[in-house]
Scaffold this motif. Structure first.
Motif, PDB file in Angstrom:
ATOM      1  N   ALA A 136     -26.827  -2.043  -7.524  1.00  0.00           N
ATOM      2  CA  ALA A 136     -28.047  -1.772  -6.764  1.00  0.00           C
ATOM      3  C   ALA A 136     -29.237  -2.439  -7.441  1.00  0.00           C
ATOM      4  N   GLY A 137     -29.310  -2.304  -8.757  1.00  0.00           N
ATOM      5  CA  GLY A 137     -30.436  -2.879  -9.497  1.00  0.00           C
ATOM      6  C   GLY A 137     -30.477  -4.383  -9.351  1.00  0.00           C
ATOM      7  N   ALA A 138     -29.311  -4.998  -9.403  1.00  0.00           N
ATOM      8  CA  ALA A 138     -29.281  -6.461  -9.395  1.00  0.00           C
ATOM      9  C   ALA A 138     -29.480  -7.031  -8.001  1.00  0.00           C
ATOM     10  N   VAL A 143     -28.637   2.253  -3.560  1.00  0.00           N
ATOM     11  CA  VAL A 143     -27.371   2.875  -3.968  1.00  0.00           C
ATOM     12  C   VAL A 143     -26.726   3.592  -2.777  1.00  0.00           C
ATOM     13  N   ARG A 144     -27.594   4.203  -1.962  1.00  0.00           N
ATOM     14  CA  ARG A 144     -27.101   4.947  -0.811  1.00  0.00           C
ATOM     15  C   ARG A 144     -26.247   4.043   0.093  1.00  0.00           C
ATOM     16  N   PHE A 145     -26.753   2.844   0.388  1.00  0.00           N
ATOM     17  CA  PHE A 145     -26.004   1.925   1.244  1.00  0.00           C
ATOM     18  C   PHE A 145     -24.688   1.514   0.587  1.00  0.00           C
ATOM     19  N   LEU A 146     -24.748   1.287  -0.723  1.00  0.00           N
ATOM     20  CA  LEU A 146     -23.522   0.886  -1.420  1.00  0.00           C
ATOM     21  C   LEU A 146     -22.488   2.008  -1.340  1.00  0.00           C
ATOM     22  N   GLU A 147     -22.961   3.242  -1.464  1.00  0.00           N
ATOM     23  CA  GLU A 147     -22.039   4.380  -1.350  1.00  0.00           C
ATOM     24  C   GLU A 147     -21.428   4.443   0.046  1.00  0.00           C
ATOM     25  N   TYR A 148     -22.266   4.226   1.055  1.00  0.00           N
ATOM     26  CA  TYR A 148     -21.760   4.244   2.429  1.00  0.00           C
ATOM     27  C   TYR A 148     -20.708   3.155   2.639  1.00  0.00           C
ATOM     28  N   ILE A 149     -20.962   1.987   2.061  1.00  0.00           N
ATOM     29  CA  ILE A 149     -19.991   0.897   2.210  1.00  0.00           C
ATOM     30  C   ILE A 149     -18.650   1.333   1.621  1.00  0.00           C
ATOM     31  N   GLU A 150     -18.690   1.917   0.425  1.00  0.00           N
ATOM     32  CA  GLU A 150     -17.445   2.316  -0.241  1.00  0.00           C
ATOM     33  C   GLU A 150     -16.777   3.497   0.462  1.00  0.00           C
TER      34      GLU A 150
END
Ligand SMILES: Nc1ncnc2c1ncn2[C@@H]1O[C@H](COP(=O)(O)OP(=O)(O)O)[C@@H](O)[C@H]1O
Ligand SMILES: [Mg+2]
Lengths: 193, 314
Positions: A136-138, A143-150
């Protein structure tokens, strides 16, 4: 802006070849050059001078095998390492915060078995020991979207055009082939696209 | 956990907008030719001339000014937006012409704009292309922000690129404003719109840093907006190889100095065939399908449909 490491300045990863250093130097010299239309209205004259100096310094070190080795050694020793205060490089892989950096695989991009799912992405990430916050930082993706993707929470994800970009950057960060990974992931959501 | 979500029967209708912040750089020409090419690929396409005040998309398609326009719909002289749709003579390609009644259109009020945007969103087609006017007024920015694909046209000239950066900042700050509830952060965003603000905020990255310092809880909202905002550059009127390279420089400059992750969708050469066709009020895609510009458009559309962008060769 903060400039980060010499690699950040040239938008490279520490794995860059000598040829890539050369190409990146050509590119950024042009981009920040006197005649460039891309930066004159974006940066103040003082900023432009500063960034030109940084590009030159970065190149002077990275194009010289001996100096580069010394620099890499200094980077690897945490206390002496220059701190990337605000990495904002061209590509996500180079935006890896200065430390502690779990190894993002160098070498040719990998492909996950078809079909790519949220779970298989997560597994690939966990095997590399990379926390989501790190990505997320990079990539500046929440982070929320990344969690949804996973979690394959497709209904909570943004429009497909954005999602494609997100998955590509996520994949690129893990050393996966971005385009085909994203395609496979998206095909399960919208098979017609 | 891995059960896929229900699959929609058909790909969702997409809105593409063609902006750029400056006039005379080829937005209308691009809209017409992208639409032509998409229709040729079998997509049902509607072009919307949303250049309220400078509408001339019909001319790019070789049509006389249509009787019914978006202005009629805005002024409720036409009940449904479908009532102002006109055929272009090209299969699958239809047009909603811009307002001839430009005074009414240029002063479009917020509720009217919402009504127009909602009806555009509901159009029964595959792709809607919005031809945007010049400048960075809210009317234009809001059309840009409803789109799934936001194209930013530039030509290799300082004035055009300056306007494109201004456009990007205005659009991003508008997104911030829509997403943020906190009043003090809203005021910071408002202040940031003025380049000479007392906070010393010159770029979205400066703004983000200020918010992170003063209102840490709100910073993630801005970060999410920055991540989801992905304009795509199109460089038009390329005359020499270095001109095409400008697209890469713009992408890098936006990432580093604005914190905005743009992409480079492609470029179109400057081509005499284009203005020859324009002069005869015909579309060069029809008139000169083998011209360099027509080939560039074909490549550009293919890339856009497949979600591919130009990247640096290293
Ligand atoms: N690729 C090109 N090659 C040659 N001429 C071009 C090209 N793109 C645009 N033009 C010229 O620029 C003029 C303005 O284009 P237009 O699409 O009306 O701009 P905008 O909609 O941005 O105001 C056109 O009439 C045409 O003569
Ligand atoms: Mg126009």
């Amino acid at each position: 802006m903060g400039y980060g490491t010499h690699y950040d300045v040239l938008g490279l990863t520490p794995a860059a070849t000598a040829e890539q250093v050369e190409q990146a130097y050509q590119f950024f010299s042009g981009m920040y050059g006197e005649e460039s239309v891309a930066t004159y209205s974006l940066l103040e004259p003082g900023e432009l001078r500063e960034v030109r100096t940084r590009v030159q310094q970065a190149y002077d070190v990275l194009c010289d095998a001996v100096k580069r080795q010394e620099y890499d050694a200094a980077l690897a020793a945490p206390p002496a390492a220059p701190v990337a205060e605000e990495p904002a490089p061209t590509r996500p892989a180079a935006a890896t915060p200065a430390r502690p950096v779990p190894a993002v695989p160098a070498g040719p991009p990998r492909l996950l078995p078809e079909p790519v799912t949220g779970a298989s992405l997560r597994k690939a990430r966990e095997e590399l020991g990379i926390p989501l916050q790190h990505i997320a930082g990079a990539t500046k993706i929440g982070v929320r979207f990344l969690e949804y993707i996973e979690a394959d929470r497709h209904r909570d994800l943004p429009a497909l055009v954005y999602l494609r970009g997100f998955v590509q950057e996520y994949a690129r960060f893990l050393g996966l082939e971005p385009r085909r990974t994203a395609e496979s992931y998206l095909r399960r959501i919208a098979p017609d696209q | 956990m891995t059960t896929p979500a229900p699959v929609p029967a058909r790909p969702r209708r997409q809105i593409w907008s063609i902006g750029g912040g400056k006039g005379g750089i080829g937005k209308s020409l691009l809209t017409a030719s992208l639409g032509y090419q998409l229709a040729k690929m079998g997509k049902r396409v509607i072009l919307v001339d949303s250049d309220l005040g400078g509408a001339n998309l019909h001319t790019c398609l070789g049509l006389a000014a249509p009787e019914r326009t978006l202005g009629d719909f805005i002024r409720r002289r036409a009940e449904r937006i479908e009532d102002v749709l006109v055929e272009t003579g090209i299969p699958l390609l239809r047009l909603i012409s811009g307002a001839s009644d430009f005074l009414a259109a240029a002063n479009i009020k917020y509720p009217q704009k919402v009504r127009v945007l909602n009806r555009i969103r509901a159009l029964e087609v595959d792709v809607v292309l919005l031809d945007l006017g010049a400048g960075t007024s809210y009317n234009i920015i809001d059309f840009f922000l409803v789109s799934d694909v936001g194209l930013l046209t530039v030509v290799p000239e300082p004035t055009s690129i300056e306007n494109a950066y201004r456009f990007i900042k205005s659009a991003l700050y508008r997104r911030f404003r829509n997403a943020v509830q906190n009043d003090e952060v809203r005021q910071l965003i408002e202040a940031a719109l003025d380049q000479k603000n007392p906070h010393g905020i010159r770029t979205p990255l400066d703004l983000l840093a200020t918010v992170e310092r003063e209102h840490p809880g709100e910073a993630q909202i801005l970060k999410n907006e920055m991540a989801a905002f992905r304009p795509q550059f199109v460089v038009n009127q390329v005359r020499e190889p270095a001109d095409a390279g400008i697209g890469h420089q713009l992408v890098a400059a936006c990432a580093r100095h604005l914190g905005v992750r743009t992409t480079y969708a492609g470029f179109v050469h400057y081509d005499e065939a284009v203005w020859r066709s324009v002069r005869q009020r015909r579309l060069f895609m029809v008139d000169a399908p083998r011209s360099r510009a027509a080939e560039d458009i074909t490549r550009l559309v293919r890339g856009l449909v497949q979600g591919e962008t130009l990247t640096l060769p290293w």
